[in-house]
Design a protein around this motif. Structure first.
Motif, mmCIF file in Angstrom:
data_model
loop_
_atom_site.group_PDB
_atom_site.id
_atom_site.type_symbol
_atom_site.label_atom_id
_atom_site.label_comp_id
_atom_site.label_asym_id
_atom_site.label_seq_id
_atom_site.Cartn_x
_atom_site.Cartn_y
_atom_site.Cartn_z
ATOM 1 N N TRP A 36 0.812 -1.216 0.000
ATOM 2 C CA TRP A 36 0.000 0.000 0.000
ATOM 3 C C TRP A 36 0.844 1.263 0.000
ATOM 4 O O TRP A 36 0.358 2.346 -0.348
ATOM 5 N N SER A 37 2.115 1.163 0.352
ATOM 6 C CA SER A 37 2.903 2.363 0.580
ATOM 7 C C SER A 37 3.645 2.869 -0.637
ATOM 8 O O SER A 37 4.109 4.005 -0.653
ATOM 9 N N ALA A 38 3.779 2.049 -1.684
ATOM 10 C CA ALA A 38 4.599 2.458 -2.825
ATOM 11 C C ALA A 38 4.287 1.592 -4.024
ATOM 12 O O ALA A 38 3.711 0.506 -3.892
ATOM 13 N N PRO A 39 4.674 2.050 -5.225
ATOM 14 C CA PRO A 39 4.514 1.204 -6.415
ATOM 15 C C PRO A 39 5.282 -0.103 -6.269
ATOM 16 O O PRO A 39 6.155 -0.244 -5.414
ATOM 17 N N SER A 40 4.970 -1.051 -7.132
ATOM 18 C CA SER A 40 5.469 -2.424 -6.983
ATOM 19 C C SER A 40 6.853 -2.582 -7.609
ATOM 20 O O SER A 40 7.055 -3.370 -8.534
ATOM 21 N N ALA A 41 7.834 -1.836 -7.067
ATOM 22 C CA ALA A 41 9.201 -1.923 -7.590
ATOM 23 C C ALA A 41 9.799 -3.301 -7.363
ATOM 24 O O ALA A 41 10.755 -3.687 -8.053
ATOM 25 N N GLN A 42 9.240 -4.057 -6.413
ATOM 26 C CA GLN A 42 9.760 -5.394 -6.150
ATOM 27 C C GLN A 42 9.462 -6.370 -7.285
ATOM 28 O O GLN A 42 10.092 -7.425 -7.370
ATOM 29 N N ASP A 43 8.519 -6.017 -8.147
ATOM 30 C CA ASP A 43 8.090 -6.924 -9.220
ATOM 31 C C ASP A 43 7.994 -6.148 -10.534
ATOM 32 O O ASP A 43 6.904 -5.921 -11.058
ATOM 33 N N PRO A 44 9.119 -5.726 -11.093
ATOM 34 C CA PRO A 44 9.082 -4.870 -12.289
ATOM 35 C C PRO A 44 8.505 -5.543 -13.520
ATOM 36 O O PRO A 44 8.063 -4.859 -14.451
ATOM 37 N N ARG A 45 8.477 -6.882 -13.545
ATOM 38 C CA ARG A 45 7.944 -7.583 -14.715
ATOM 39 C C ARG A 45 6.449 -7.881 -14.591
ATOM 40 O O ARG A 45 5.829 -8.374 -15.530
ATOM 41 N N ASN B 115 2.509 5.085 -12.168
ATOM 42 C CA ASN B 115 3.921 4.990 -11.815
ATOM 43 C C ASN B 115 4.420 3.544 -11.724
ATOM 44 O O ASN B 115 5.512 3.292 -11.212
ATOM 45 N N TYR B 116 3.623 2.617 -12.229
ATOM 46 C CA TYR B 116 4.056 1.218 -12.289
ATOM 47 C C TYR B 116 3.653 0.579 -13.613
ATOM 48 O O TYR B 116 4.515 0.226 -14.428
ATOM 49 N N VAL B 117 2.361 0.465 -13.873
ATOM 50 C CA VAL B 117 1.907 -0.210 -15.089
ATOM 51 C C VAL B 117 2.395 0.523 -16.336
ATOM 52 O O VAL B 117 2.976 -0.079 -17.238
#
Length: 608
Positions: free
Chosen positions: A433-442, A469-471
């Motif tokens: 909930w706190s940030a875009p999903s930078a842990q899963d860039p693919r 900021n992710y998709v």
């Protein structure tokens, strides 16, 4: 009588001009204290001009209304109430409210920073979408403190079209959606809550990429920093003049999305408006007594009579301006209403009951209605209301680890909401909930929540949150296409069915293979089989699912007969193989041999 009014329009004028002073001619001759019933002029309808005298079925008819009247606030129906009464070929009458507007136009090219101009004078308009073929008639009326006026009758023809109509709860499947013509609808999409620095120019890229990959659903907020029409201090309370640029932006978005076949869930309020703690906006809220509003505290919004009246007035304007839209899937009263300050379940439940009845009476097109909560276990008292047409779930993983198994989360929560016997789906999802999903860039988790939704009993796919900021920056739209092509191949009526779990046999040591399915109302059984270890979290740690073969499973409860089995590549979005199998009499059990796969595979089993 008319006077010139200077309208300060601070949004959407590009990088050269941040503030624009437009002088528009509108009928505001006196203050409210001077307009008395005995001396006010009787209103006049100078002309009513349709945009066309022939309209395809479920397409927009606009009436441009030139009226003369005395009022202080053109957005207050107690001061000026414009309505159109439309008579269908069958004799049915439909009453539609009219509205006041400033006719903005977008001059910027697609994808560029938005540049709006105001080429014409203020005007009144009525928007109507016909749902019968044949000759329609209409009469326009206006009522003010000075009296009433009625137009001469008008007429237009409605021709056949391939437009399917508005979206309803399906008559054939109370857990799914369908258009007026009976065609099932299953939403595939993501949140697109608001724009960024390019304003509506951002949506050019977002919508195009989503539509190119088969997406058909977005969720949009009427928030103060984007599409909200009632804000900016006491002058904004009940008066939407200084946010007509925002209203035009929403006009544009509905039209653009409709061109691309994309439906919209429109969120009318967000929790921060009534919070000094969570995404706080209460200090700037025009309802706040410190800003000249009627409320000493945020929770009063749900109980104060004046606040309710003001919200009903806003509802009327929203319905008048955007209720025509067949691509409006639903009105959503609140985003995460449980995050408002001093949340009171009883008061909020009573408010939803009351406002659902009001909105139903206001909306001549009978759009679906819902709301949402941050805590997915809330709120049975509201979901059980007759006025709530479907339920939604919001779910986010917790930092720093995030949701370790997104598919399991979707399956569990969607299936849990089935107890309300209404359509349901996950309208917001995020690993963290706190940030875009930078842990899963693919976007492995995006793949998983989309496919889990096909076997969770959901009426639409889970909708990821981090759109801007992710998709988009990672161009992850390709994850939508395999699902959309699968649904197109098997039919949307195959989904929103009865979910089940199946056992997979022949699994080698060290592998965790799970199978989920649902039985659709149209007789099609859908399956999704996955390597349960192949989550984004495990793959980030180095796990690589190798192809596995020789697996099989048993499906019971099938009627004797022949079935067509389609196996689907969930990554490439294409058939792997298609075969015909036979279920003999007796137990009605079908033994299916799975194709070789690595991470996951899907199937559809259809009676011949």
């Amino acid at each position: 009588m008319e006077r010139l009014v200077g309208a300060w329009l601070p949004n959407g004028f590009g990088s050269v001009l941040s503030v624009f002073l437009a002088v528009v001619a509108i009928s505001l001759p006196f203050t409210a204290s001077r307009v008395q019933a005995a001396e006010a002029l009787r209103p006049q309808l100078r002309s009513v001009k349709p945009n066309s005298t022939s309209v395809p079925l479920y397409s927009l008819l606009k009436l441009d209304v030139d009226l003369e009247a005395e009022y202080d606030n053109p957005f207050d129906p107690d001061q000026v109430d414009l309505q159109g009464v439309f008579t269908a070929p069958s004799g049915r009458e439909i009453r539609v409210p009219g509205f006041f507007m400033l006719p903005y136009s977008r001059q910027s090219a697609p994808g560029e920073v938005e540049w709006l101009s105001l080429p014409g004078r203020a005007r009144w308009e009525i928007r109507f979408t016909p749902d019968e073929v044949g000759s329609w008639r209409y009469v326009v009326s206006v009522k003010t403190v000075g009296g009433e006026a009625t137009s001469s009758p008008g007429q237009f023809e409605v021709t056949t079209s391939d437009r399917p109509g508005f979206i309803r709860v399906s008559k054939d499947n109370p857990r799914g959606f369908a258009f007026d013509n009976g065609e099932p609808f299953w939403g595939i999409g993501e949140n697109m809550g608001w724009y960024g620095s390019r304003k509506t120019g951002d949506y050019d890229g977002w919508l195009t990429r989503l539509a190119e990959n088969g997406g058909n659903l977005i969720r949009v907020w009427m928030c103060s920093w984007a599409f909200g029409i009632e804000w900016d201090g006491p002058d904004g309370l009940g008066n939407y003049l200084f946010r007509q640029d925002r209203a035009y932006q929403l006009d544009w978005l509905f039209e653009k999305a409709d061109e691309m076949g994309i439906k919209i869930i429109l969120v009318l309020n967000n929790h921060g408006q009534l919070s000094a703690r969570v995404n706080p906006e209460w200090d700037k809220n025009p309802y706040n007594a410190r800003n000249g509003g009627p409320l000493a505290r945020p929770a009063g919004f749900f109980t104060d009579a004046q606040a309710k009246d003001l919200f009903v007035q806003r509802l009327r304007y929203i319905v008048a301006r955007w209720g025509y839209a067949t691509n409006l899937l639903a009105w959503e009263f609140w985003n995460e209403v449980d995050l408002t300050d001093d949340y009171d379940q009883d008061a909020v439940t009573a408010w939803h009951r009351e406002m659902a009845e009001v909105l139903r009476a206001l909306d001549p097109f009978d759009h679906l209605i819902s709301t949402s909560f941050s805590n997915y276990r809330r709120e049975a008292s509201i979901w059980s209301l007759p006025g709530m047409d479907f339920t939604m779930t919001h779910f986010y993983g917790q930092p720093p680890w995030g949701d370790q198994d997104p598919a399991k989360s979707i399956l569990q929560r969607d299936r849990e909401k089935r107890k309300f016997a209404k359509p349901t789906f996950t309208a917001e999802y995020g690993l963290d909930w706190s940030a875009p999903s930078a842990q899963d860039p693919r976007g492995f988790h995006l793949h998983d929540i989309l496919w889990a939704s096909t076997v969770s009993g959901a009426a639409a796919s889970a909708m990821t949150w981090w759109w801007d900021n992710y998709v988009h920056p990672n161009d992850l739209y390709y994850h939508f296409r395999p699902v959309s092509e699968f649904v197109a191949r098997i039919g949307a009526g195959s989904l929103a069915g009865e979910p089940f779990t199946a056992r997979v046999n022949g699994v080698p040591a060290g592998r965790r293979i799970e199978a989920y399915g649902e039985k659709g109302q149209n007789g099609v059984t859908v399956l999704w089989v996955r390597d349960a270890r192949a989550t984004w979290a495990e793959m980030k740690q180095g796990y690589e699912p190798q192809p596995v073969s020789g697996l099989w499973l048993e499906l019971g409860g099938l009627a004797p007969g022949r079935y067509r089995v389609l196996w689907w590549d969930t990554v490439e979005g294409r058939p792997i193989r298609e075969t015909t199998v036979t279920v003999e009499g007796g137990a009605g059990t079908l033994i299916l041999e799975l194709p070789s796969f690595g991470r996951d595979v899907a199937a559809a089993i259809r009676p011949e």
